[in-house]
Design a protein around this motif. Structure first.
Motif, short mmCIF file in Angstrom:
data_model
loop_
_atom_site.label_atom_id
_atom_site.label_comp_id
_atom_site.label_asym_id
_atom_site.label_seq_id
_atom_site.Cartn_x
_atom_site.Cartn_y
_atom_site.Cartn_z
N ARG A 31 1.87 47.45 -13.58
CA ARG A 31 3.04 47.93 -12.85
C ARG A 31 4.26 47.17 -13.31
NH1 ARG A 31 4.47 47.76 -6.44
NH2 ARG A 31 6.33 49.01 -6.62
N PRO A 32 5.28 47.87 -13.82
CA PRO A 32 6.47 47.18 -14.30
C PRO A 32 7.34 46.71 -13.14
CG PRO A 32 6.78 49.53 -14.48
CD PRO A 32 5.36 49.31 -14.01
N GLU A 33 8.17 45.73 -13.41
CA GLU A 33 9.15 45.33 -12.43
C GLU A 33 10.18 46.45 -12.30
OE1 GLU A 33 9.44 42.48 -10.56
OE2 GLU A 33 7.41 42.07 -11.28
N SER A 34 10.52 46.81 -11.08
CA SER A 34 11.50 47.87 -10.86
C SER A 34 12.89 47.33 -11.14
CB SER A 34 11.42 48.37 -9.42
OG SER A 34 12.42 49.32 -9.20
N THR A 35 13.69 48.09 -11.86
CA THR A 35 15.07 47.70 -12.11
C THR A 35 15.96 48.22 -11.00
OG1 THR A 35 15.42 49.68 -13.45
CG2 THR A 35 14.77 47.66 -14.61
N LEU A 36 15.42 49.05 -10.12
CA LEU A 36 16.17 49.60 -9.02
C LEU A 36 15.92 48.79 -7.76
CD1 LEU A 36 15.18 53.34 -9.55
CD2 LEU A 36 17.25 52.20 -10.35
N ASP A 37 16.79 48.94 -6.79
CA ASP A 37 16.56 48.37 -5.47
C ASP A 37 15.78 49.41 -4.68
OD1 ASP A 37 16.66 46.66 -3.32
OD2 ASP A 37 18.66 47.32 -2.70
N ALA A 38 14.64 49.78 -5.19
CA ALA A 38 13.88 50.92 -4.68
C ALA A 38 12.78 50.49 -3.73
CB ALA A 38 13.29 51.70 -5.84
N GLN A 39 12.42 51.41 -2.85
CA GLN A 39 11.26 51.27 -2.00
C GLN A 39 10.13 52.02 -2.69
OE1 GLN A 39 11.11 49.52 1.06
NE2 GLN A 39 12.96 48.75 0.07
N CYS A 40 9.09 51.31 -3.10
CA CYS A 40 7.99 51.92 -3.84
C CYS A 40 6.68 51.77 -3.07
CB CYS A 40 7.82 51.25 -5.21
SG CYS A 40 9.26 51.41 -6.28
N ARG A 41 5.82 52.73 -3.25
CA ARG A 41 4.47 52.65 -2.69
C ARG A 41 3.86 51.33 -3.17
NH1 ARG A 41 1.14 56.68 -0.78
NH2 ARG A 41 -1.07 56.15 -0.82
N SER A 42 3.09 50.67 -2.35
CA SER A 42 2.60 49.34 -2.68
C SER A 42 1.37 49.34 -3.58
CB SER A 42 2.30 48.55 -1.41
OG SER A 42 1.27 49.20 -0.69
N SER A 43 0.73 50.49 -3.75
CA SER A 43 -0.47 50.52 -4.59
C SER A 43 -0.52 51.82 -5.39
CB SER A 43 -1.73 50.39 -3.73
OG SER A 43 -1.83 51.48 -2.83
N TRP A 44 -1.28 51.78 -6.46
CA TRP A 44 -1.47 52.96 -7.29
C TRP A 44 -2.30 53.99 -6.52
CZ3 TRP A 44 1.22 53.45 -11.62
CH2 TRP A 44 1.64 52.31 -12.30
N GLU A 45 -1.91 55.25 -6.60
CA GLU A 45 -2.67 56.35 -5.99
C GLU A 45 -3.12 57.27 -7.12
OE1 GLU A 45 -4.49 58.53 -3.09
OE2 GLU A 45 -3.42 56.65 -2.76
N LYS A 46 -4.40 57.59 -7.14
CA LYS A 46 -4.94 58.43 -8.21
C LYS A 46 -4.71 59.91 -7.90
CE LYS A 46 -8.92 59.07 -11.19
NZ LYS A 46 -10.29 58.64 -11.48
N ILE A 47 -4.22 60.63 -8.91
CA ILE A 47 -4.13 62.08 -8.84
C ILE A 47 -5.18 62.60 -9.83
CG2 ILE A 47 -2.70 64.12 -9.18
CD1 ILE A 47 -0.31 62.49 -8.31
N ARG A 48 -6.31 62.99 -9.28
CA ARG A 48 -7.48 63.34 -10.09
C ARG A 48 -7.22 64.51 -11.04
NH1 ARG A 48 -9.40 60.18 -6.67
NH2 ARG A 48 -11.43 59.55 -6.01
N ARG A 49 -6.56 65.55 -10.57
CA ARG A 49 -6.39 66.74 -11.42
C ARG A 49 -5.56 66.46 -12.66
NH1 ARG A 49 -4.11 68.44 -6.82
NH2 ARG A 49 -1.90 68.11 -6.68
N ALA A 50 -4.82 65.34 -12.66
CA ALA A 50 -4.02 64.98 -13.83
C ALA A 50 -4.56 63.74 -14.53
CB ALA A 50 -2.57 64.74 -13.41
N SER A 51 -5.57 63.10 -13.96
CA SER A 51 -6.18 61.89 -14.52
C SER A 51 -5.16 60.77 -14.71
CB SER A 51 -6.88 62.22 -15.84
OG SER A 51 -7.71 61.15 -16.22
N ILE A 52 -4.32 60.57 -13.66
CA ILE A 52 -3.30 59.52 -13.69
C ILE A 52 -3.25 58.80 -12.34
CG2 ILE A 52 -1.83 60.65 -15.41
CD1 ILE A 52 -0.02 61.53 -13.05
N TYR A 53 -2.60 57.63 -12.34
CA TYR A 53 -2.24 56.91 -11.14
C TYR A 53 -0.73 56.98 -11.00
CZ TYR A 53 -6.88 54.74 -11.14
OH TYR A 53 -8.23 54.51 -11.12
N VAL A 54 -0.22 57.02 -9.75
CA VAL A 54 1.21 57.13 -9.51
C VAL A 54 1.67 56.13 -8.45
CG1 VAL A 54 1.36 59.56 -10.18
CG2 VAL A 54 0.93 58.96 -7.78
N ILE A 55 2.93 55.74 -8.56
CA ILE A 55 3.63 54.97 -7.53
C ILE A 55 5.02 55.61 -7.37
CG2 ILE A 55 4.69 52.77 -6.90
CD1 ILE A 55 2.47 51.34 -8.38
#
Length: 181
Positions: A31-55
């Motif tokens: 997980r990269p350091e955010s360059t924004l003052d953003a509110q991000c989900r605290s953990s990776w969530e898997k999207i199975r149909r795309a075979s990826i994790y998202v935040i």
């Protein structure tokens, strides 16, 4: 049905997730350091149909919302092509209680990226500046993904579709001030 109930819980309470058996967001997970003052989900969530994790992430900046999603492949080979969508959701308590999620998102604020991964790398879709027409209130960023290209994410036409959520932010018109929750 369990996924819908869980999504509603996260939307209404502003909970950012956790307790998942999927990898937690950390330097080791890429997980990269955010360059924004953003509110991000605290953990990776898997999207199975795309075979990826998202935040998914959201930030209030002046009179706009900045929405983005950090993405990494879920398979060992790292070779993945995915379409990732991100949009703000207006957290209107009455609409959420009635499970009318289609009324808390605006098609005009839906953004997408086509990402190709060749390694276990993290890429970001966005940030995109959007101004919701639903006005001031609490918002979060929602995301979904698929291996196919399309204008809308799978499930977009369903009133029960909510996507994977970020924490919420308090969006106010510039003269009222903006703050994070």
């Amino acid at each position: 049905m369990v996924a819908v109930v869980t999504s509603v819980f996260f939307i209404v309470t502003g909970t950012t997730g956790g307790g998942s058996s999927e990898p937690q967001a950390s330097a080791d997970a890429g997980r990269p350091e955010s360059t924004l003052d953003a509110q991000c989900r605290s953990s990776w969530e898997k999207i199975r149909r795309a075979s990826i994790y998202v935040i998914p992430c959201i930030e209030v900046q002046a009179d706009e919302l900045l929405i983005s999603v950090q993405v990494r492949p879920a398979n060992d080979s790292g070779i993945v092509d995915a379409t990732v969508w991100v949009w703000p959701m207006h957290l209107d308590a009455q609409l959420l209680e009635r499970k009318q999620y289609d009324l808390v998102r605006e098609p005009s604020t839906l953004r997408s990226c086509r990402l190709t991964f060749t390694h276990d790398e993290v890429q970001t879709c966005g940030p995109f500046a959007v101004t919701p027409t639903t006005g001031p209130g609490f918002y979060n960023a929602a995301t979904s993904a698929d291996i196919h290209e399309a204008q809308y994410p799978p499930g977009w036409n369903s009133s029960l579709f909510a996507g994977t959520q970020s924490p919420k932010v308090d969006f106010r018109a510039p003269e009222q001030g903006a703050s994070r929750d």
